[in-house]
Each structure stands twice: as structure tokens, then as C-alpha cells.
Write a protein that holds these residues in place. Structure first.
Motif, PDB file in Angstrom:
ATOM      1  N   CYS A   8      -0.287   1.097   4.364  1.00  0.00           N
ATOM      2  CA  CYS A   8       1.024   1.213   3.728  1.00  0.00           C
ATOM      3  C   CYS A   8       1.909   0.042   4.484  1.00  0.00           C
ATOM      4  CB  CYS A   8       1.627   2.532   4.148  1.00  0.00           C
ATOM      5  SG  CYS A   8       3.265   2.706   3.619  1.00  0.00           S
ATOM      6  N   ASP A   9       2.646  -0.704   3.703  1.00  0.00           N
ATOM      7  CA  ASP A   9       3.666  -1.601   4.087  1.00  0.00           C
ATOM      8  C   ASP A   9       4.948  -1.069   4.167  1.00  0.00           C
ATOM      9  OD1 ASP A   9       5.518  -3.713   4.701  1.00  0.00           O
ATOM     10  OD2 ASP A   9       4.820  -4.841   2.818  1.00  0.00           O
ATOM     11  N   PHE A  10       5.401  -0.110   4.963  1.00  0.00           N
ATOM     12  CA  PHE A  10       6.508   0.731   5.034  1.00  0.00           C
ATOM     13  C   PHE A  10       7.874  -0.073   4.680  1.00  0.00           C
ATOM     14  CE2 PHE A  10       3.775   3.241   7.614  1.00  0.00           C
ATOM     15  CZ  PHE A  10       4.141   4.422   7.152  1.00  0.00           C
ATOM     16  N   GLY A  11       8.500   0.554   3.750  1.00  0.00           N
ATOM     17  CA  GLY A  11       9.901  -0.097   3.395  1.00  0.00           C
ATOM     18  C   GLY A  11       9.744  -1.046   2.225  1.00  0.00           C
ATOM     19  N   TRP A  12       8.517  -1.340   1.743  1.00  0.00           N
ATOM     20  CA  TRP A  12       8.331  -2.454   0.612  1.00  0.00           C
ATOM     21  C   TRP A  12       9.010  -1.742  -0.432  1.00  0.00           C
ATOM     22  CZ3 TRP A  12       5.311  -1.647  -3.927  1.00  0.00           C
ATOM     23  CH2 TRP A  12       5.169  -2.996  -4.724  1.00  0.00           C
ATOM     24  N   CYS A 119      -7.335  -0.517  -6.362  1.00  0.00           N
ATOM     25  CA  CYS A 119      -8.567   0.310  -6.835  1.00  0.00           C
ATOM     26  C   CYS A 119      -7.991   1.334  -7.605  1.00  0.00           C
ATOM     27  CB  CYS A 119      -9.297   0.651  -5.636  1.00  0.00           C
ATOM     28  SG  CYS A 119      -8.289   1.748  -4.439  1.00  0.00           S
ATOM     29  N   THR A 120      -8.995   2.044  -8.212  1.00  0.00           N
ATOM     30  CA  THR A 120      -8.478   3.364  -8.937  1.00  0.00           C
ATOM     31  C   THR A 120      -9.308   4.473  -8.227  1.00  0.00           C
ATOM     32  OG1 THR A 120     -10.123   3.004 -10.598  1.00  0.00           O
ATOM     33  CG2 THR A 120      -8.068   2.451 -10.992  1.00  0.00           C
ATOM     34  N   PRO A 121      -8.598   5.195  -7.528  1.00  0.00           N
ATOM     35  CA  PRO A 121      -7.168   5.617  -7.729  1.00  0.00           C
ATOM     36  C   PRO A 121      -6.506   5.000  -6.496  1.00  0.00           C
ATOM     37  CG  PRO A 121      -8.133   7.458  -6.709  1.00  0.00           C
ATOM     38  CD  PRO A 121      -9.232   6.497  -7.023  1.00  0.00           C
ATOM     39  N   ASP A 122      -5.187   4.279  -6.486  1.00  0.00           N
ATOM     40  CA  ASP A 122      -4.407   3.800  -5.444  1.00  0.00           C
ATOM     41  C   ASP A 122      -3.131   4.475  -5.735  1.00  0.00           C
ATOM     42  OD1 ASP A 122      -3.452   2.034  -3.508  1.00  0.00           O
ATOM     43  OD2 ASP A 122      -4.129   0.144  -4.507  1.00  0.00           O
ATOM     44  N   PHE A 123      -2.629   5.174  -4.597  1.00  0.00           N
ATOM     45  CA  PHE A 123      -1.448   5.749  -4.559  1.00  0.00           C
ATOM     46  C   PHE A 123      -0.332   5.043  -3.834  1.00  0.00           C
ATOM     47  CE2 PHE A 123      -5.166   8.742  -4.585  1.00  0.00           C
ATOM     48  CZ  PHE A 123      -4.722   9.481  -5.782  1.00  0.00           C
ATOM     49  N   PHE A 124       0.960   5.015  -4.429  1.00  0.00           N
ATOM     50  CA  PHE A 124       1.882   4.474  -4.012  1.00  0.00           C
ATOM     51  C   PHE A 124       3.152   5.508  -4.126  1.00  0.00           C
ATOM     52  CE2 PHE A 124      -0.299   0.867  -5.479  1.00  0.00           C
ATOM     53  CZ  PHE A 124      -0.172  -0.230  -4.693  1.00  0.00           C
ATOM     54  N   GLN A 133       6.211   4.597   1.226  1.00  0.00           N
ATOM     55  CA  GLN A 133       6.069   5.442   2.565  1.00  0.00           C
ATOM     56  C   GLN A 133       4.689   5.798   2.541  1.00  0.00           C
ATOM     57  OE1 GLN A 133       8.665   5.799   5.081  1.00  0.00           O
ATOM     58  NE2 GLN A 133       9.581   4.494   4.044  1.00  0.00           N
ATOM     59  N   TYR A 134       3.960   5.880   1.530  1.00  0.00           N
ATOM     60  CA  TYR A 134       2.780   6.187   1.519  1.00  0.00           C
ATOM     61  C   TYR A 134       1.693   5.470   0.914  1.00  0.00           C
ATOM     62  CZ  TYR A 134      -1.054   9.443   1.690  1.00  0.00           C
ATOM     63  OH  TYR A 134      -2.751   9.966   2.034  1.00  0.00           O
ATOM     64  N   ARG A 135       0.571   5.176   1.340  1.00  0.00           N
ATOM     65  CA  ARG A 135      -0.317   4.073   0.561  1.00  0.00           C
ATOM     66  C   ARG A 135      -1.670   4.880   0.947  1.00  0.00           C
ATOM     67  NH1 ARG A 135      -1.026  -1.469  -1.252  1.00  0.00           N
ATOM     68  NH2 ARG A 135      -2.782  -1.240  -2.739  1.00  0.00           N
ATOM     69  N   VAL A 161       7.793  12.969   2.630  1.00  0.00           N
ATOM     70  CA  VAL A 161       8.686  12.150   2.210  1.00  0.00           C
ATOM     71  C   VAL A 161      10.061  12.603   1.563  1.00  0.00           C
ATOM     72  CG1 VAL A 161       9.221   9.997   0.407  1.00  0.00           C
ATOM     73  CG2 VAL A 161       6.914  10.057   1.940  1.00  0.00           C
ATOM     74  N   SER A 162       9.410  13.451   0.854  1.00  0.00           N
ATOM     75  CA  SER A 162      10.979  14.319   0.066  1.00  0.00           C
ATOM     76  C   SER A 162      11.899  14.848   1.067  1.00  0.00           C
ATOM     77  CB  SER A 162      10.302  15.469  -0.978  1.00  0.00           C
ATOM     78  OG  SER A 162       9.981  16.625  -0.214  1.00  0.00           O
ATOM     79  N   GLU A 163      11.222  15.376   2.239  1.00  0.00           N
ATOM     80  CA  GLU A 163      12.131  16.254   3.068  1.00  0.00           C
ATOM     81  C   GLU A 163      12.631  15.081   4.107  1.00  0.00           C
ATOM     82  OE1 GLU A 163       9.320  18.986   4.464  1.00  0.00           O
ATOM     83  OE2 GLU A 163       9.407  20.251   3.242  1.00  0.00           O
ATOM     84  N   THR A 164      12.095  14.052   4.523  1.00  0.00           N
ATOM     85  CA  THR A 164      12.860  13.191   5.721  1.00  0.00           C
ATOM     86  C   THR A 164      12.896  11.702   5.299  1.00  0.00           C
ATOM     87  OG1 THR A 164      10.755  12.525   6.607  1.00  0.00           O
ATOM     88  CG2 THR A 164      11.078  14.459   7.100  1.00  0.00           C
ATOM     89  N   GLY A 165      12.529  11.475   4.056  1.00  0.00           N
ATOM     90  CA  GLY A 165      12.385  10.157   3.629  1.00  0.00           C
ATOM     91  C   GLY A 165      11.635   9.088   4.136  1.00  0.00           C
TER      92      GLY A 165
END
Length: 184
Positions: A8-12, A119-124, A133-135, A161-165
Motif C-alpha cells: 500500500c502506498d498510503f495517501g496515494w 492482478c485479479t483480484p486487486d483491491f484499492f 489506505q488498503y492494498r 478506514v471507515s471509522e478512523t480514516g
């Protein structure tokens, strides 16, 4: 070919897009963004890694949407080389499986390239400010589904992420079939 995305590249910042969906509409990033975060998934119809967890993807998407997280899936594979990933087949699958999110077609592969999808699956997973915040992975599944009681890593991370950002510092990358790029 098996591929693993980078950490994860946090903040991208999420890249905007305009893509046609299987429901006949066209969506931009802002149309799918949620008040508490956004999950953009690169998936496809034929990948055994996606097929193994499709039911879990649908479950987690519904649960995340209930938390105010917007969800969309994008297929970017070369449909000429992989006909199972054609837009028509995407429409059939989304209807059959009752996808609770827009299933978008990245025909020219520009969105996959802009995101660096591997790839599949790739989650952003993005926060409310559309900062990455998540990869990581969905769970411990690979080409076969992990046990039913496997930790829901994607869901837990996006709930955080939804609770804290912010997403978790430790993330295990997803693994799957490489994006099927068109010949140059």
C-alpha cells in the motif's frame, strides 16, 4: 500467470475515471465514492482466484456498503484474447450473480494503468478523502477459497478506514492472475 501487487502506498490519491457499467449507466469515481470510504476492485470473469472468492467479494461488498463505503469493480482484461471477459459476458455475470455494485468495463485499460493494477483480484481501499489506505488481500484464499472461518482482512481493514480514516499498517498483498494486457 500469477501476479502480486505492491504494498500500500498510503495517501496515494484515487484517479478519476469515466467507465461504462453492466447496468447500462456510465460512472465516474465520484458516483461510486462513499461517505466513509471507497473500494475499487479490479476483477474479471475468468480468473480462478476471483471465481474462488466471488461469493465472499459480494458478501463483503454488501457489508461495506452498509458502513457507508462505496464499492465498484472494474474489469480491464483484453477481451479479444480472453472472450470470457467481454463486456457482454460481464453483463451476464453481473445479472446472474446480482452484483450489488457497478461492474465497470475498462476497455482501453487506461484505468488499470493509472491505478497500477497488477492482478485479479486487486483491491484499492480509500478513505473518505480518496486517499489509499488498503492494498491487501480479501482473506487467506488463493486459487481455492480459504476455510469459511478465515479472517475477513479486506472487510476489517475497510471497517477500520471507515471509522478512523486510516488502514492497518500491516497488509498482506493480494495474489491472482495478472491483468491481461493488450499487445502494444
Amino acid at each position: 500467470m500469477v501476479a502480486v501487487p505492491p504494498v500500500c502506498d498510503f495517501g496515494w490519491k484515487a484517479v478519476d475515471f469515466t467507465l461504462q457499467a453492466t447496468d447500462g449507466q456510465t460512472y465516474r469515481l465520484g458516483d461510486v465514492a462513499g461517505v466513509n470510504g471507497t473500494l475499487i476492485m479490479f476483477i474479471c470473469n475468468h480468473c480462478p482466484y476471483v471465481i474462488a472468492v466471488r461469493d465472499r467479494i459480494l458478501r463483503d461488498a454488501r457489508d461495506l456498503q452498509a458502513l457507508g463505503i462505496g464499492v465498484a469493480a472494474i474489469s480491464s482484461n483484453d477481451a479479444a484474447a480472453y472472450p470470457a471477459d467481454s463486456f457482454e459476458k460481464m453483463c451476464d455475470l453481473a445479472e446472474k450473480e446480482q452484483f450489488p455494485f457497478p461492474y465497470l468495463y475498462d476497455e482501453d485499460q487506461s484505468v488499470a494503468r493509472a491505478y497500477g493494477a497488477a492482478c485479479t483480484p486487486d483491491f484499492f481501499g480509500f478513505n473518505a478523502d480518496l486517499e489509499l489506505q488498503y492494498r491487501g488481500r480479501l482473506d487467506a484464499s488463493r486459487a481455492q477459497a480459504a476455510p469459511a472461518d478465515a479472517r475477513r482482512e479486506l472487510f476489517e481493514a475497510m471497517k477500520m478506514v471507515s471509522e478512523t480514516g486510516r488502514g492497518p499498517e500491516h497488509q498482506i498483498p493480494s495474489m491472482g492472475c495478472s491483468i491481461k494486457w493488450k499487445a502494444a
